[in-house]
Motif scaffolding. Structure first.
Motif, short mmCIF file in Angstrom:
data_model
loop_
_atom_site.label_atom_id
_atom_site.label_comp_id
_atom_site.label_asym_id
_atom_site.label_seq_id
_atom_site.Cartn_x
_atom_site.Cartn_y
_atom_site.Cartn_z
N PRO A 60 0.86 -1.20 0.00
CA PRO A 60 0.00 0.00 0.00
C PRO A 60 0.90 1.24 0.00
N SER A 61 0.79 2.05 -1.04
CA SER A 61 1.76 3.15 -1.20
C SER A 61 1.71 4.14 -0.04
N ARG A 62 0.51 4.48 0.40
CA ARG A 62 0.41 5.51 1.45
C ARG A 62 1.04 5.02 2.75
N PHE A 63 0.76 3.77 3.07
CA PHE A 63 1.31 3.15 4.27
C PHE A 63 2.84 3.08 4.16
N ALA A 64 3.31 2.62 2.98
CA ALA A 64 4.76 2.50 2.77
C ALA A 64 5.42 3.88 2.85
N GLY A 65 4.72 4.88 2.32
CA GLY A 65 5.26 6.24 2.36
C GLY A 65 5.47 6.72 3.79
N ARG A 66 4.53 6.38 4.66
CA ARG A 66 4.68 6.77 6.07
C ARG A 66 5.87 6.08 6.71
N LEU A 67 6.20 4.88 6.21
CA LEU A 67 7.33 4.14 6.78
C LEU A 67 8.67 4.54 6.16
N GLY A 68 8.63 5.39 5.13
CA GLY A 68 9.89 5.86 4.56
C GLY A 68 10.12 5.52 3.09
N ALA A 69 9.13 4.88 2.45
CA ALA A 69 9.30 4.58 1.02
C ALA A 69 9.36 5.89 0.24
#
Lengths: 795, 265
Positions: free
Chosen positions: A472-481
């Protein structure tokens, strides 16, 4: 005309025709007019100051065209190899991110670090030229182990990274865990090492680059799992080539396992060099070169503690890990031992409080990144090992302790204390199925039979879950993606009704050309043989994030499913016009559009023909043509899992561990092609068994030399190491993917190491053995038995 | 690979002449060690002298009390030879355990013995059986042939033509394979003759060696139990990432016992 071969069928793999008849098209098969050969000159030292390079003799060598070094990279103002993830510590401070030059500048930081690139008329000329390069190194002490690297007096790889710590990362509620430990009736403790692995895909890495001055366009053919990502990272961030001027092709690729899902410096150097010499440049790695340049996997040192109440309920889990990053940050490097590790520490259990600290550490070794499973096998190993330790210490049966803590089927969706929410699963069902399939009830008989031959027999369990379908892009983005993690597919229906699919995932052994064709055949009612899958070319495929993290079917297949649905929607509009009916009355089934309740029918081929020959066609409201595209961004990870049971026999005389039985019952959601799923499980299990019993990348502390630098010293699992495996599925459907699929590419590798080691420990437990580090080699087992100082004879 | 000249003589004296006249030239018997070394550019001999056209170096002959195996006989041929299987089954079995099918089809007994890799199988068989190495110029007893790590008694220009094995009463080979390379981590060849027992060990140290205490014990009682308590000294044994010296020493006893079992079976 062929037949529809749909979801659940097991046709032979389409792609195998060309592979098995020697008609594959791999990078090393490709020849371009005027092609030159390049070789990389690599550091023979683990750690050294690069004082100077004298190119003159090499340049004077016959056939040598150019010699490029880090100074040339700097002169051309090129960028550093980018890291795709930026993680932060507990206080929100970003990780240390030192530059990763494509050719070393000032310093080399691992044996294999690239120092120069020699281009010549032939590989022999390039090698001869490379040997004449005079490189002045000031050799420094190397540090290769994580425990050594964080010591105050350790050699420092980078001036601005104190104690070699890239990031001091944490996850979970530390205070809640501490308070739970205070209330615990029992605390199980375990120290372990997760051994460093080398991926060894059958095809070594290779690349060819070509520059066309007429169009100012570059083409790079590379052994990659994600050509679009290479185009983005290399074009936009390293070489400053506009995306529309760069084509990246990853043709047939002979296995990846993660090793080919990174942007490598070799790709950038070759592409840059092709323009400098105005001729195509080709490089093919030798196996030996792969050992010191393919990104390695795993390499953790961990301390874990599990708090339990008097009934064996898990109260809290605390894990402290040192994770080796190698000499630089690779594409996904810092993400693997953090975001793909900590969130998996809940496993299939209801542990209410979990805390995980990971110190991500630089050392003088090949950069470490994702390798099949990536973070999740490490997490599963810690958890499934400590459950066994706790069971043994508390005198509770291992299976019973697992049952007492397992998430019941009814409790899904289940929110863990470490970010992830499992949508579906039935770990108890997998366990029950595996117990029967492994004939556990008669294990005692088999153990006695082994004992009569002087052998120790053991049984080991691993009840595990993983998170895949990245992501999930949004979730991954929050983790630093730093990028998105969706996937795209285009379904192009030809005027005659055949279908070409352009998809952003990459097939390098997984059978996508078969699985994806089955999905289209199933949904459109088109013959299986009339569907072709195109991938691996940024000029032919719209976009894609590639294949890794068991994402191809889960994310790519979902995009394909959506795009196919759009074709049906448009087909219905065309059919409604041709059949003079309302669109709402059109049904589509088994390749036929019909008016509900009538025998008026248009075939899929007729609709395709009408779309491309629009004489009788609603042109005022509908565009001609029948081609649809979809992008799919998942709403959650998927959570495959299951129960693996390993049975081993140990020869106490030599310390040899023989895997005698292996059973896996896995929940992978909907199965599209059971033959391919079975193959993925077999391969995955074998790679996990390899880690548990055979594979070990060993560096020499001080010199930084890789001691296991070839297949003569790095032991890959072979057919005669393995029993026939019993593999079955016990599926619950994923609730958020279009077809209920969960992915199966990594489950085998994630579940198996703990099952095997738990079996080895079980076999030796009567001698007081409580843990065995991987790989459980004969020498290591013999040493344990010596230290147990008990008679080396079966009871 | 670096450039070299390639020769394929059809007479042994021609091969010997090439070998002495071209400095640093190398013989190709099977190439199983040499070719990978060339490919990795670790060696760059100016000339290769290929022995494959020397028909007199191939084949196995029955001499009654001995059998003679031509130097250019591949391992697979020895392994499958009815003569060897009948007269010295332990030697046929040893040949069947070398490398993998490709290596056994290309690699030769002469090449293996001349190379004297410390973990190769044949040196254990040759020393264990007390064989005689026949060369282009003389005969050399196995006890005088193997001099240490990749070192033999061969003189420059001297070519192994055959190995002559005395037929034992019983013989057996037990090999603990190095997991990755499948060379012998420890391999022990045991042979019982009318006048005594010979025990030869490969893989454990820098070269093949005999174990006199085991030979004495087995000469008195050819049974695994006779040597179960005989430990060999760790000193001088190899220690590497696969096995430490004390583990190798332990394996010598274990494999020797198993070799006796094989010989008795």
């Amino acid at each position: 005309m062929g037949n529809v071969i749909g979801i659940g069928a097991a046709p032979k793999r389409k792609e195998d025709q060309r592979f098995l008849t020697g008609r594959g098209n791999y990078v090393s098969d490709i020849k371009r007019p005027g092609m030159t050969a390049g070789v990389f000159v690599r550091s023979p030292h683990g750690h050294a100051v690069l004082r100077g390079i004298d190119k003159s003799a090499a340049l004077a060598s016959p056939g040598v065209i150019a010699v490029l070094t880090g100074d040339d990279v700097a002169d051309d103002g090129l960028g550093s190899l980018p890291c795709g993830w930026g993680i932060t510590d507990a206080k929100g401070v970003p990780m240390k991110e030192p530059p990763f030059p494509m050719l070393a500048q000032d310093k080399v930081r691992f044996v294999g670090d690239m120092v120069a690139f020699v281009i010549a008329e032939t590989p022999e000329r390039a090698n001869a030229g490379a040997e004449l390069l005079k490189i002045d190194y000031e050799v420094l002490p190397s540090v290769v182990g994580v425990l050594e690297a964080v010591r105050p007096d350790a050699p420092q790889l980078f001036d601005d990274v104190p104690n070699n710590i890239c990031c001091d990362w944490e996850l979970g509620d530390k205070a809640a865990v501490e308070s739970a430990f205070k209330k615990a009736a029992h605390v199980a403790k375990l120290s372990l090492v997760n051994n460093r692995l080398i991926g060894n895909p059958m095809e070594p890495r290779a690349a060819i680059a070509e520059y066309e001055p007429g169009t100012d366009r570059f083409t790079l053919w590379t052994t990659s799992q994600f050509p679009h990502v290479v185009r983005f990272l290399m074009g936009a961030l390293v070489l400053n080539i506009p995306q529309h001027k760069l084509r990246v092709v990853a043709p047939d690729v002979g296995g990846g396992f993660g090793v080919k899902q990174f942007h490598y410096g070799e790709e950038a150097v070759i592409t840059w060099a092709a323009k400098r010499v105005r001729r195509p440049v080709k490089w093919v790695a030798s196996r030996s070169e792969g050992y010191v340049s393919d990104r390695h996997g795993r390499d953790h040192v961990t301390e874990a503690e599990l708090a339990l109440d008097e009934t064996g309920k898990f109260l809290a889990f605390r894990v402290n890990t040192l994770a080796n990053m190698g000499g630089y940050l690779s594409t996904f490097g810092p993400n693997i031992p953090t975001n793909l590790y900590g969130p998996l520490l809940g496993g299939v259990y209801t542990t209410p409080a979990i805390y995980c600290n990971v110190k991500v550490v630089f050392t003088n070794t090949v950069p470490v990144d994702a390798y099949r499973g990536a973070g999740r096998p490490e997490a599963t190993f810690v958890l499934e090992r400590i459950v066994d330790v706790a069971a043994s210490e508390m005198g509770i049966d291992r299976v019973e302790l697992r049952r007492r803590n397992m998430i019941p089927k009814e409790a899904y969706p289940y929110q863990t204390p470490v970010l992830v929410q499992y949508d579906s699963g039935d770990p108890m069902g997998c366990l029950d199925g595996a117990l029967v399939a492994a004939d556990v009830k008669n294990f005692g008989v088999r153990k006695a039979a082994s004992a009569s031959k002087g052998k120790f027999r053991g049984l080991g369990y691993s009840t595990y879950v993983e998170a895949c379908g990245l992501a999930p892009s949004r979730f991954a983005g929050r983790l630093g993606a730093r990028g998105g993690l969706y996937e795209s597919a285009t379904v192009r229906v030809h005027p005659t009704g055949q279908v070409t699919v352009m998809i952003g995932t990459h097939n390098h052994g997984q059978g996508h050309e078969t699985t994806f064709a089955q999905i289209v055949s199933d949904k459109l009612g088109v013959a299986f043989e009339n569907v072709d899958i195109v991938f691996g070319d940024t000029d032919r495929v719209q976009f894609g994030m590639g294949t890794y993290g068991s994402r191809s079917l889960v994310v790519g297949g979902a995009a394909l499913s959506k795009a196919t649905d759009k074709v049906i929607v448009k087909g219905k509009k065309i059919a409604a016009h041709l059949l003079e009916a309302s669109e709402a009355d059109i049904q589509f089934e088994a390749g036929k559009f019909s008016v509900a309740g009538t025998d008026r029918i248009k075939t899929f081929e007729e609709i395709a023909g009408a779309a491309y020959v629009p004489h009788n066609y609603p042109l005022e409201v509908l565009e001609p043509g029948l081609e649809e595209q979809a992008y799919y961004d998942p709403v959650n990870f998927t959570y495959p899992g299951g129960c693996h049971i390993a049975e081993v026999e140990v020869d106490p005389e030599t310390g040899t561990v023989t895997l005698v039985n292996y059973t896996a019952v896995d929940d992978v959601g909907t199965v599209i092609n059971p033959m391919i799923v079975e193959g993925q499980l077999h391969g995955g299990i074998v790679q996990g068994v390899g880690q548990a019993l055979f594979e070990n990348a060993v560096y020499d502390e001080g010199s930084g030399q890789l001691l296991s630098g070839s297949l003569m010293d790095y032991c890959m699992p072979r057919a005669d190491h393995l029993p026939m495996m019993k593999v079955a599925t016990h599926s619950t459907l994923c609730t958020h993917t279009p077809m209920g699929v969960k992915g199966c590419g990594e489950v085998g590798t994630i579940g198996s190491p703990a099952a095997v080691i738990n079996a080895v420990v079980d076999a030796l437990s009567h001698l007081g053995v409580t843990h065995v580090d991987m790989p459980a080699t004969p020498n290591r087992i013999w040493r344990l038995l010596q230290n147990a100082s008990l008679p080396v004879a079966a009871e | 690979m670096k450039p070299f000249s390639y020769h394929q003589p059809d007479q042994i004296p021609d091969a010997a002449k090439l070998l002495t006249s071209i400095e640093d030239s190398k013989l190709v018997a099977g190439g199983m060690t040499l070719i990978p070394t060339l490919k990795q550019r670790l060696a760059s001999p100016p000339a290769l002298v290929d022995l494959s056209k020397l028909g007199s170096l191939k084949g196995i002959t029955d001499d009654g009390a001995t059998i003679t195996i031509g130097a250019m006989t591949p391992h697979a041929v020895v392994a499958a030879s009815k003569l060897v299987q009948t007269k010295i089954p332990g030697l046929a079995e040893l040949a069947s355990m070398i490398g993998d099918p490709a290596v056994r089809s290309r690699g030769t007994i002469g090449g293996s013995v001349a190379n004297n890799d410390p973990a190769a199988d044949y040196p254990a068989g040759v020393l264990g059986l007390g064989a005689t190495i026949l060369t282009s110029t003389r005969e050399i007893a196995a006890d005088k042939f193997f001099l240490g790590l990749f070192e033999t008694a061969l003189e420059p220009g001297e070519i192994i033509t055959a190995i002559r094995f005395p037929v034992p009463l019983r013989a057996g080979y037990a090999k603990f394979k190095a997991p990755a390379s499948r060379y012998a981590l420890v391999g022990v060849f045991v042979a019982k003759f009318a006048d005594g027992v010979r025990v030869a060990v490969t893989g454990a140290g820098p070269g093949v060696f005999r174990v006199p205490p085991m030979e004495a014990a087995l000469s008195g009682n050819f049974d695994p139990s006779a040597i179960a308590a005989i430990k060999i000294d760790n000193d001088g044994l190899t220690s590497d990432i696969h096995a430490e010296a004390d583990y190798r020493a332990h394996l010598v006893t274990v494999m020797a016992k198993r070799a006796v079992d094989v010989a008795l079976s």
